[in-house]
Scaffold this motif. Structure first.
Motif, mmCIF file in Angstrom:
data_model
loop_
_atom_site.group_PDB
_atom_site.id
_atom_site.type_symbol
_atom_site.label_atom_id
_atom_site.label_comp_id
_atom_site.label_asym_id
_atom_site.label_seq_id
_atom_site.Cartn_x
_atom_site.Cartn_y
_atom_site.Cartn_z
ATOM 1 N N LEU A 71 0.710 -1.340 -0.011
ATOM 2 C CA LEU A 71 -0.063 0.169 -0.015
ATOM 3 C C LEU A 71 0.879 1.312 0.044
ATOM 4 C CD1 LEU A 71 -2.882 -1.051 2.308
ATOM 5 C CD2 LEU A 71 -2.761 -1.074 -0.056
ATOM 6 N N VAL A 72 1.900 1.173 0.745
ATOM 7 C CA VAL A 72 2.753 2.373 0.655
ATOM 8 C C VAL A 72 3.358 2.735 -0.686
ATOM 9 C CG1 VAL A 72 5.134 3.278 1.364
ATOM 10 C CG2 VAL A 72 3.628 1.935 2.916
ATOM 11 N N LEU A 73 3.769 1.780 -1.497
ATOM 12 C CA LEU A 73 4.137 2.011 -3.093
ATOM 13 C C LEU A 73 3.107 2.365 -3.809
ATOM 14 C CD1 LEU A 73 6.371 1.687 -5.307
ATOM 15 C CD2 LEU A 73 5.897 -0.858 -5.422
ATOM 16 N N LYS A 74 1.944 1.684 -3.477
ATOM 17 C CA LYS A 74 0.888 2.175 -4.459
ATOM 18 C C LYS A 74 0.364 3.595 -4.147
ATOM 19 C CE LYS A 74 -2.681 -0.691 -4.934
ATOM 20 N NZ LYS A 74 -2.637 -1.212 -6.267
ATOM 21 N N GLY A 75 0.642 3.770 -2.705
ATOM 22 C CA GLY A 75 0.251 5.093 -2.657
ATOM 23 C C GLY A 75 1.091 6.265 -3.199
ATOM 24 N N ARG A 76 2.222 6.036 -3.310
ATOM 25 C CA ARG A 76 3.310 6.882 -3.934
ATOM 26 C C ARG A 76 3.188 7.083 -5.490
ATOM 27 N NH1 ARG A 76 8.647 5.089 -0.711
ATOM 28 N NH2 ARG A 76 8.114 5.921 1.210
ATOM 29 N N ILE A 77 2.502 5.879 -5.877
ATOM 30 C CA ILE A 77 2.316 5.860 -7.331
ATOM 31 C C ILE A 77 0.999 6.619 -7.632
ATOM 32 C CG2 ILE A 77 1.557 4.491 -9.405
ATOM 33 C CD1 ILE A 77 3.175 2.066 -8.382
ATOM 34 N N ALA A 78 0.156 6.567 -6.736
ATOM 35 C CA ALA A 78 -1.273 7.225 -6.983
ATOM 36 C C ALA A 78 -0.827 8.821 -6.664
ATOM 37 C CB ALA A 78 -2.213 7.004 -5.850
ATOM 38 N N GLY A 79 0.086 9.220 -5.897
ATOM 39 C CA GLY A 79 0.400 10.401 -5.371
ATOM 40 C C GLY A 79 1.043 11.269 -6.632
ATOM 41 N N THR A 80 2.099 10.174 -7.490
ATOM 42 C CA THR A 80 2.594 10.760 -8.639
ATOM 43 C C THR A 80 1.522 10.676 -9.780
ATOM 44 O OG1 THR A 80 4.485 9.343 -8.126
ATOM 45 C CG2 THR A 80 4.448 10.131 -10.558
ATOM 46 N N ALA A 81 0.613 10.021 -9.825
ATOM 47 C CA ALA A 81 -0.424 10.349 -10.880
ATOM 48 C C ALA A 81 -1.131 11.733 -10.534
ATOM 49 C CB ALA A 81 -1.582 9.204 -10.791
ATOM 50 N N GLY A 82 -1.342 12.001 -9.409
ATOM 51 C CA GLY A 82 -2.176 13.301 -8.910
ATOM 52 C C GLY A 82 -1.452 14.277 -9.366
ATOM 53 N N VAL A 83 0.071 14.269 -9.104
ATOM 54 C CA VAL A 83 1.018 15.324 -9.738
ATOM 55 C C VAL A 83 0.854 15.664 -11.291
ATOM 56 C CG1 VAL A 83 3.271 16.316 -10.013
ATOM 57 C CG2 VAL A 83 2.559 15.242 -7.692
ATOM 58 N N LEU A 84 0.727 14.562 -11.986
ATOM 59 C CA LEU A 84 0.946 14.635 -13.453
ATOM 60 C C LEU A 84 -0.667 15.338 -13.634
ATOM 61 C CD1 LEU A 84 2.317 10.967 -14.411
ATOM 62 C CD2 LEU A 84 3.492 13.314 -14.765
ATOM 63 N N PHE A 85 -1.795 14.905 -13.037
ATOM 64 C CA PHE A 85 -3.117 15.522 -13.461
ATOM 65 C C PHE A 85 -2.903 16.702 -13.049
ATOM 66 C CE2 PHE A 85 -5.180 11.140 -12.983
ATOM 67 C CZ PHE A 85 -5.191 11.129 -14.353
ATOM 68 N N ILE A 86 -2.373 17.173 -12.095
ATOM 69 C CA ILE A 86 -2.282 18.619 -11.486
ATOM 70 C C ILE A 86 -1.444 19.510 -12.858
ATOM 71 C CG2 ILE A 86 -1.369 20.544 -10.033
ATOM 72 C CD1 ILE A 86 -2.055 18.469 -7.732
ATOM 73 N N LEU A 87 -0.556 18.817 -13.166
ATOM 74 C CA LEU A 87 0.190 19.581 -14.076
ATOM 75 C C LEU A 87 -0.391 19.674 -15.728
ATOM 76 C CD1 LEU A 87 3.625 17.907 -13.695
ATOM 77 C CD2 LEU A 87 3.051 20.352 -13.148
ATOM 78 N N GLN A 88 -1.049 18.487 -15.722
ATOM 79 C CA GLN A 88 -2.041 18.593 -17.010
ATOM 80 C C GLN A 88 -2.989 19.668 -16.816
ATOM 81 O OE1 GLN A 88 -4.558 15.124 -17.346
ATOM 82 N NE2 GLN A 88 -6.206 16.340 -18.476
ATOM 83 N N GLY A 89 -3.513 20.027 -15.843
ATOM 84 C CA GLY A 89 -4.678 21.130 -15.620
ATOM 85 C C GLY A 89 -4.105 22.541 -15.676
#
Length: 222
Positions: free
Chosen positions: A110-128
């Motif tokens: 879950l720790v690794l998955k949470g970090r991957i999800a956080g990275t996805a969030g940063v990419l979505f923010i950059l997209q926006g």
């Protein structure tokens, strides 16, 4: 974080990515205004790639911009930002599908998955951010020319393509913020340490002595 919230954030990111793909080829980024014109025989509309005109009979004629270097700087920048936005959204979707808790792609860590999800969030923010800057910059130039009394060219109004881009940017920022909050930077839970007091460790299996024996010497009982 609740897995349902992560799935909702993933859906927001997916919808924003689709809307960017719709806004980019949309022909109506700006349309010629009818303000001040008594008779309008044709309507001109443009986007990042071409300029089109339609007459009163409904006939459309479009021509692509002949040279990239001959375009205004804001059009070139908007092109680059919108393409970058689509690329960031694509990688964000792939990372989000791996990082959400209900997905089995990233294993059970879950720790690794949470970090991957956080990275996805940063990419979505950059997209926006890229989408917001592109459409806002384009709209700023439209309004600047519209309200300039000395502008000699055709005056335009904001088209539907810009509104789609703004909606996409808001959805991407919202979904990215939620996914970023799911990033777990903590380590695994540690076991509690045994109780320590004054440098001495007391455990259940250790032999005990009475307070009197530890305080007084052996001669005190004679």
């Amino acid at each position: 974080m609740d897995p349902v919230v992560e799935v909702v954030a993933l859906l927001l990111g997916f919808i924003s990515w689709v809307m960017v793909g719709i806004a980019l080829p949309n022909r109506y980024w700006k349309t010629s205004t009818v303000d001040g014109n008594v008779i309008t025989t044709s309507t001109i509309y443009e986007n990042l790639w071409m300029s089109c005109a339609t007459d009163s009979t409904g006939v459309h004629n479009c021509r692509e911009f002949p040279s990239l270097l001959a375009l205004n700087g804001y059009i070139q920048a908007s092109r680059a930002l919108m393409i970058t936005s689509i690329v960031l959204g694509t990688f964000g979707l792939l990372a989000a599908m791996i990082g959400v808790q209900c997905s089995k792609a990233g294993g059970e860590n879950l720790v690794l998955k949470g970090r991957i999800a956080g990275t996805a969030g940063v990419l979505f923010i950059l997209q926006g951010v890229c989408t917001m800057v592109a459409v806002s910059w384009y709209a700023f130039n439209i309004t600047q020319e519209f309200f300039d009394p000395f502008y000699p060219g055709i005056r335009y109004e904001i088209g539907e393509g810009l509104y789609i881009g703004w909606c996409s940017a808001v959805l991407a920022l919202a979904g990215g913020a939620v996914l970023t909050c799911s990033c777990k930077l903590g380590t695994q839970e540690k076991y509690p340490m045994p109780y320590q007091a004054r440098g001495t460790v007391y455990s259940a299996g250790a032999p005990t002595r009475s307070v009197a024996a530890s305080t007084y010497g052996r001669n005190a009982y004679v």
